[in-house]
Design a protein around this motif. Structure first.
Motif, PDB file in Angstrom:
ATOM      1  N   GLU A  79     -78.122  12.682   2.679  1.00 36.54           N
ATOM      2  CA  GLU A  79     -77.936  13.674   3.771  1.00 36.54           C
ATOM      3  C   GLU A  79     -78.092  15.070   3.492  1.00 36.54           C
ATOM      4  OE1 GLU A  79     -73.794  15.136   6.231  1.00 36.54           O
ATOM      5  OE2 GLU A  79     -73.695  13.155   5.070  1.00 36.54           O
ATOM      6  N   ALA A  80     -77.985  15.476   2.203  1.00 36.00           N
ATOM      7  CA  ALA A  80     -78.552  16.617   1.559  1.00 36.00           C
ATOM      8  C   ALA A  80     -79.844  17.086   1.986  1.00 36.00           C
ATOM      9  CB  ALA A  80     -78.013  16.977   0.405  1.00 36.00           C
ATOM     10  N   SER A  81     -80.752  15.894   1.594  1.00 31.16           N
ATOM     11  CA  SER A  81     -82.251  16.025   1.807  1.00 31.16           C
ATOM     12  C   SER A  81     -82.739  15.846   3.190  1.00 31.16           C
ATOM     13  CB  SER A  81     -82.777  14.780   0.919  1.00 31.16           C
ATOM     14  OG  SER A  81     -82.608  13.417   1.342  1.00 31.16           O
ATOM     15  N   GLU A  82     -81.985  15.591   4.138  1.00 25.32           N
ATOM     16  CA  GLU A  82     -82.392  15.168   5.593  1.00 25.32           C
ATOM     17  C   GLU A  82     -81.740  16.707   6.359  1.00 25.32           C
ATOM     18  OE1 GLU A  82     -81.368  11.474   6.691  1.00 25.32           O
ATOM     19  OE2 GLU A  82     -82.822  10.585   5.509  1.00 25.32           O
ATOM     20  N   ALA A  83     -82.392  17.845   6.082  1.00 29.52           N
ATOM     21  CA  ALA A  83     -81.781  18.996   6.684  1.00 29.52           C
ATOM     22  C   ALA A  83     -82.051  18.956   8.104  1.00 29.52           C
ATOM     23  CB  ALA A  83     -82.398  20.105   6.086  1.00 29.52           C
ATOM     24  N   ARG A  84     -81.368  19.320   9.181  1.00 29.49           N
ATOM     25  CA  ARG A  84     -81.430  19.233  10.643  1.00 29.49           C
ATOM     26  C   ARG A  84     -82.400  20.690  10.785  1.00 29.49           C
ATOM     27  NH1 ARG A  84     -76.831  17.692  14.237  1.00 29.49           N
ATOM     28  NH2 ARG A  84     -75.816  19.788  13.403  1.00 29.49           N
ATOM     29  N   PRO A  85     -83.195  20.419  11.725  1.00 27.77           N
ATOM     30  CA  PRO A  85     -83.963  21.465  12.111  1.00 27.77           C
ATOM     31  C   PRO A  85     -83.254  22.237  13.401  1.00 27.77           C
ATOM     32  CG  PRO A  85     -84.912  19.723  13.279  1.00 27.77           C
ATOM     33  CD  PRO A  85     -83.776  19.350  12.256  1.00 27.77           C
ATOM     34  N   LEU A  95     -79.013  22.145  16.101  1.00 27.12           N
ATOM     35  CA  LEU A  95     -77.969  22.243  15.329  1.00 27.12           C
ATOM     36  C   LEU A  95     -76.716  22.186  16.041  1.00 27.12           C
ATOM     37  CD1 LEU A  95     -79.171  25.081  12.979  1.00 27.12           C
ATOM     38  CD2 LEU A  95     -79.119  22.710  12.465  1.00 27.12           C
ATOM     39  N   ASP A  96     -76.668  21.566  17.213  1.00 34.08           N
ATOM     40  CA  ASP A  96     -75.587  21.537  18.160  1.00 34.08           C
ATOM     41  C   ASP A  96     -74.725  22.787  18.247  1.00 34.08           C
ATOM     42  OD1 ASP A  96     -75.841  18.522  18.403  1.00 34.08           O
ATOM     43  OD2 ASP A  96     -75.394  18.499  16.277  1.00 34.08           O
ATOM     44  N   LEU A  97     -75.574  23.980  18.661  1.00 33.31           N
ATOM     45  CA  LEU A  97     -74.808  25.071  18.666  1.00 33.31           C
ATOM     46  C   LEU A  97     -74.846  25.741  20.100  1.00 33.31           C
ATOM     47  CD1 LEU A  97     -75.746  26.788  15.407  1.00 33.31           C
ATOM     48  CD2 LEU A  97     -73.371  26.020  15.969  1.00 33.31           C
ATOM     49  N   VAL A  98     -74.087  26.529  20.761  1.00 34.36           N
ATOM     50  CA  VAL A  98     -74.116  27.568  21.604  1.00 34.36           C
ATOM     51  C   VAL A  98     -73.688  28.935  20.958  1.00 34.36           C
ATOM     52  CG1 VAL A  98     -73.615  28.778  23.867  1.00 34.36           C
ATOM     53  CG2 VAL A  98     -73.836  26.026  23.810  1.00 34.36           C
ATOM     54  N   ARG A  99     -74.684  29.787  20.745  1.00 30.42           N
ATOM     55  CA  ARG A  99     -74.503  31.253  20.004  1.00 30.42           C
ATOM     56  C   ARG A  99     -74.321  32.185  21.304  1.00 30.42           C
ATOM     57  NH1 ARG A  99     -79.064  31.994  15.715  1.00 30.42           N
ATOM     58  NH2 ARG A  99     -77.289  32.889  14.504  1.00 30.42           N
ATOM     59  N   PHE A 100     -73.439  33.065  21.034  1.00 33.24           N
ATOM     60  CA  PHE A 100     -73.127  34.155  22.029  1.00 33.24           C
ATOM     61  C   PHE A 100     -73.689  35.537  20.968  1.00 33.24           C
ATOM     62  CE2 PHE A 100     -70.322  30.879  23.367  1.00 33.24           C
ATOM     63  CZ  PHE A 100     -70.487  30.918  24.813  1.00 33.24           C
ATOM     64  N   TRP A 101     -74.429  36.488  21.922  1.00 30.36           N
ATOM     65  CA  TRP A 101     -74.848  37.624  21.467  1.00 30.36           C
ATOM     66  C   TRP A 101     -74.506  38.902  22.292  1.00 30.36           C
ATOM     67  CZ3 TRP A 101     -78.106  36.665  17.142  1.00 30.36           C
ATOM     68  CH2 TRP A 101     -78.544  35.363  17.039  1.00 30.36           C
ATOM     69  N   ARG A 102     -74.449  39.947  21.611  1.00 28.58           N
ATOM     70  CA  ARG A 102     -74.317  41.176  22.623  1.00 28.58           C
ATOM     71  C   ARG A 102     -75.581  42.086  22.443  1.00 28.58           C
ATOM     72  NH1 ARG A 102     -70.642  41.958  26.403  1.00 28.58           N
ATOM     73  NH2 ARG A 102     -69.102  41.182  24.854  1.00 28.58           N
ATOM     74  N   VAL A 103     -75.947  42.501  23.635  1.00 31.59           N
ATOM     75  CA  VAL A 103     -77.223  43.256  23.909  1.00 31.59           C
ATOM     76  C   VAL A 103     -76.999  44.671  23.388  1.00 31.59           C
ATOM     77  CG1 VAL A 103     -79.089  44.317  25.217  1.00 31.59           C
ATOM     78  CG2 VAL A 103     -78.040  41.850  25.780  1.00 31.59           C
ATOM     79  N   GLY A 104     -77.918  44.955  22.179  1.00 35.11           N
ATOM     80  CA  GLY A 104     -77.621  46.390  21.804  1.00 35.11           C
ATOM     81  C   GLY A 104     -78.923  46.946  21.019  1.00 35.11           C
ATOM     82  N   GLY A 105     -79.359  48.102  21.338  1.00 31.80           N
ATOM     83  CA  GLY A 105     -80.460  48.921  20.904  1.00 31.80           C
ATOM     84  C   GLY A 105     -81.687  48.127  21.020  1.00 31.80           C
ATOM     85  N   PRO A 139     -81.183  36.813  14.208  1.00 29.12           N
ATOM     86  CA  PRO A 139     -81.044  35.946  12.764  1.00 29.12           C
ATOM     87  C   PRO A 139     -80.934  34.307  12.878  1.00 29.12           C
ATOM     88  CG  PRO A 139     -79.554  38.033  13.145  1.00 29.12           C
ATOM     89  CD  PRO A 139     -80.454  37.846  14.131  1.00 29.12           C
ATOM     90  N   ALA A 140     -81.371  33.617  12.072  1.00 36.47           N
ATOM     91  CA  ALA A 140     -81.421  32.390  12.288  1.00 36.47           C
ATOM     92  C   ALA A 140     -80.215  31.652  12.081  1.00 36.47           C
ATOM     93  CB  ALA A 140     -82.360  31.822  11.517  1.00 36.47           C
ATOM     94  N   ALA A 141     -80.054  30.595  12.871  1.00 33.18           N
ATOM     95  CA  ALA A 141     -78.760  29.549  12.821  1.00 33.18           C
ATOM     96  C   ALA A 141     -78.867  28.973  11.593  1.00 33.18           C
ATOM     97  CB  ALA A 141     -78.466  28.772  14.096  1.00 33.18           C
ATOM     98  N   THR A 142     -77.546  28.553  11.122  1.00 35.75           N
ATOM     99  CA  THR A 142     -77.580  27.503   9.905  1.00 35.75           C
ATOM    100  C   THR A 142     -76.702  26.298  10.650  1.00 35.75           C
ATOM    101  OG1 THR A 142     -75.401  28.697   9.146  1.00 35.75           O
ATOM    102  CG2 THR A 142     -77.740  29.137   8.436  1.00 35.75           C
ATOM    103  N   GLY A 163     -73.396  21.120   7.651  1.00 30.86           N
ATOM    104  CA  GLY A 163     -74.137  21.258   6.382  1.00 30.86           C
ATOM    105  C   GLY A 163     -72.988  21.224   5.295  1.00 30.86           C
ATOM    106  N   SER A 164     -73.274  21.449   4.052  1.00 30.86           N
ATOM    107  CA  SER A 164     -72.703  21.101   2.968  1.00 30.86           C
ATOM    108  C   SER A 164     -71.100  21.912   3.374  1.00 30.86           C
ATOM    109  CB  SER A 164     -73.167  21.845   1.677  1.00 30.86           C
ATOM    110  OG  SER A 164     -73.241  23.182   1.879  1.00 30.86           O
ATOM    111  N   GLY A 165     -69.955  21.057   2.772  1.00 29.67           N
ATOM    112  CA  GLY A 165     -68.879  21.604   3.297  1.00 29.67           C
ATOM    113  C   GLY A 165     -68.024  20.896   4.048  1.00 29.67           C
ATOM    114  N   GLY A 166     -68.507  19.697   4.364  1.00 29.97           N
ATOM    115  CA  GLY A 166     -67.723  19.162   5.389  1.00 29.97           C
ATOM    116  C   GLY A 166     -68.299  19.326   7.000  1.00 29.97           C
ATOM    117  N   PRO A 167     -67.531  18.680   7.830  1.00 31.85           N
ATOM    118  CA  PRO A 167     -67.918  18.601   9.189  1.00 31.85           C
ATOM    119  C   PRO A 167     -68.088  20.049   9.575  1.00 31.85           C
ATOM    120  CG  PRO A 167     -66.179  17.134   9.103  1.00 31.85           C
ATOM    121  CD  PRO A 167     -66.093  17.703   7.901  1.00 31.85           C
ATOM    122  N   VAL A 168     -67.466  21.071   9.653  1.00 30.59           N
ATOM    123  CA  VAL A 168     -67.763  22.288   9.655  1.00 30.59           C
ATOM    124  C   VAL A 168     -67.499  23.122   8.423  1.00 30.59           C
ATOM    125  CG1 VAL A 168     -67.220  24.362  10.985  1.00 30.59           C
ATOM    126  CG2 VAL A 168     -67.050  22.208  12.171  1.00 30.59           C
ATOM    127  N   ALA A 169     -68.694  23.526   7.816  1.00 36.48           N
ATOM    128  CA  ALA A 169     -68.324  24.333   6.491  1.00 36.48           C
ATOM    129  C   ALA A 169     -67.207  25.295   6.444  1.00 36.48           C
ATOM    130  CB  ALA A 169     -69.588  25.055   6.049  1.00 36.48           C
TER     131      ALA A 169
END
Length: 399
Positions: A196-202, A223-233, A135-138, A142-148
């Motif tokens: 800002e809304a028109s300049e979506a970050r990739p 997007l300034d993220l570290v995402r964590f995942w669990r391996v399954g299936g 699944p893609a990151a968002t 974005g909209s809703g403040g520093p962290v939606a």
């Protein structure tokens, strides 16, 4: 000691023809302090094999063919021979990193241009197939403040608290380098909000790391993220994400025996330590700028590695062409910047630590250099050896 070498081909404005092999000192020695020498091209890869990874149990090498957007497996048929194994597997635009699971059942490909994180199955022979896209990151900014608003449960980082903690840890000398996320922003004008809304970050996925017990971390420097995942299936299950300061650009990581994950930020040139709490939720627990000599806006950090004793971190910085040296203290949660030394080459894209040496791939200098590491201080010295290597981007020890 020998290393597989990946590089940029003309398809990425480089001069490499494919995968080669670098020898440092004696081929069968665990030391890399001797003269450097490069083999002829072992296997042609015009798609730019910018990152390489090895299978843990069979003689197979994997290359991220960045210009082609594919992952190609190569079977090792001799000490210095590779042949393609199966067809190239579509991953995504500008695939820049591959990592193989510890059990060899799949690999993960990270794509810089479209943000894809792709799981690719591997059969018993190491042949890749069946890509699955996570699944893609968002954008947390974005909209809703520093962290939606919908993304502010307890598992997300409180940026204001993090800024205060990092500023205290940095001390008066470096406090000014920590972003002011604890200072309230003025309300934007309607025009500014529209812009800002028109300049979506990739999204720009850049690396994955296996942390044990089926847990995987991935960086998204766009997007300034570290995402964590669990391996399954046949895929990955999203667990949590940690939000970094806006514009910091988390790029590469190194896993530490203390249970900390150290993350190098490409754009802000900092090292952060992440650790799970007793509740299992990952948070930033420490951070430090590499040096006050970093030229923010023109310098970009590239690779982070640990010393053999796991007490020191080395971070390559392109632009200033330097290596930042960070000492690990306490139980792994204390970081101290101790040196910022010349890398000895231009555009240090990748580096590896081999016992008492650090080998640096100077992408724009078309060379690899070796620097001795002082056994008392852990600080690299001046270049001991160098050799011509076309547009090197990845050094992988030959098992």
């Amino acid at each position: 000691m020998r290393f597989w070498v990946g590089g940029y081909a003309p398809s990425r404005k480089g001069d490499a023809e494919g995968i080669t092999m670098l020898q440092a000192g004696e081929a069968d020695s665990p030391w890399a302090s001797g003269p450097l020498g490069l083999s002829p091209t072992i296997v042609a890869a015009p798609g730019s094999p910018s990152w390489l990874a090895a299978h843990p149990s069979v003689a197979v090498l994997y290359a991220a063919l960045e210009a082609d957007g594919t992952v190609q497996a190569y079977r090792r048929t001799g000490d210095m021979t590779l042949v393609p194994l199966g067809r190239p597997i579509d991953a995504g635009s500008a695939v820049c990193h591959v990592a193989v699971s510890p059990d060899g059942s799949f690999l993960l490909a990270s794509c810089w241009n479209d943000g894809r994180l792709v799981r690719i199955s591997l059969d018993a022979a190491g042949r890749p197939s069946s890509p699955w896209i996570a699944p893609a990151a968002t954008d947390p900014y974005g909209s809703g403040g520093p962290v939606a608003a919908e993304r502010q449960p307890e598992e997300l980082l409180d940026l204001a608290a993090a800024s205060r903690a990092l500023r205290a840890a940095a001390g008066p000398e470096f406090a000014h380098l920590v972003p002011d996320h604890d200072v309230a922003d003025a309300a934007p004008s309607p025009a500014a909000a529209d812009t800002e809304a028109s300049e979506a970050r990739p999204s720009r996925t850049h690396q994955t790391a296996f942390l044990g017990n089926g847990l995987v971390a991935s960086t998204d420097m766009g997007l300034d993220l570290v995402r964590f995942w669990r391996v399954g299936g046949e895929g990955l299950r999203f667990v949590q994400e940690v939000v970094f300061p806006k514009g910091s650009g988390p790029r590469h990581m190194v896993w530490h025996p203390s249970g900390h994950l150290y993350v190098l930020t490409e754009l802000s040139c900092e090292v952060f330590a992440l650790q799970p709490g007793v509740d299992g939720v990952w948070r930033i627990v420490a951070g430090v700028p590499l040096s006050p000599d970093v030229r923010l806006g023109s310098d970009t950090a590239a690779e982070i590695t640990a010393s053999r004793d796991r007490e020191t971190l080395y971070a390559g910085v392109r632009g200033s062409d330097a290596l930042g040296v960070v000492r690990i203290g306490g139980n792994g949660g204390v970081l101290t910047s101790v040196a910022f030394v010349e890398a000895g080459t231009h555009w240090p894209r990748n580096h590896v630590v081999a016992r008492d040496m650090v080998l640096v791939a100077g992408q724009r200098a078309d060379e690899v250099v070796s620097l001795p590491i002082d056994e008392r201080t852990g600080i690299p010295g001046r270049v001991r050896h160098r050799t011509i290597v076309p547009s090197p981007t990845c050094l992988l020890p030959v098992a």
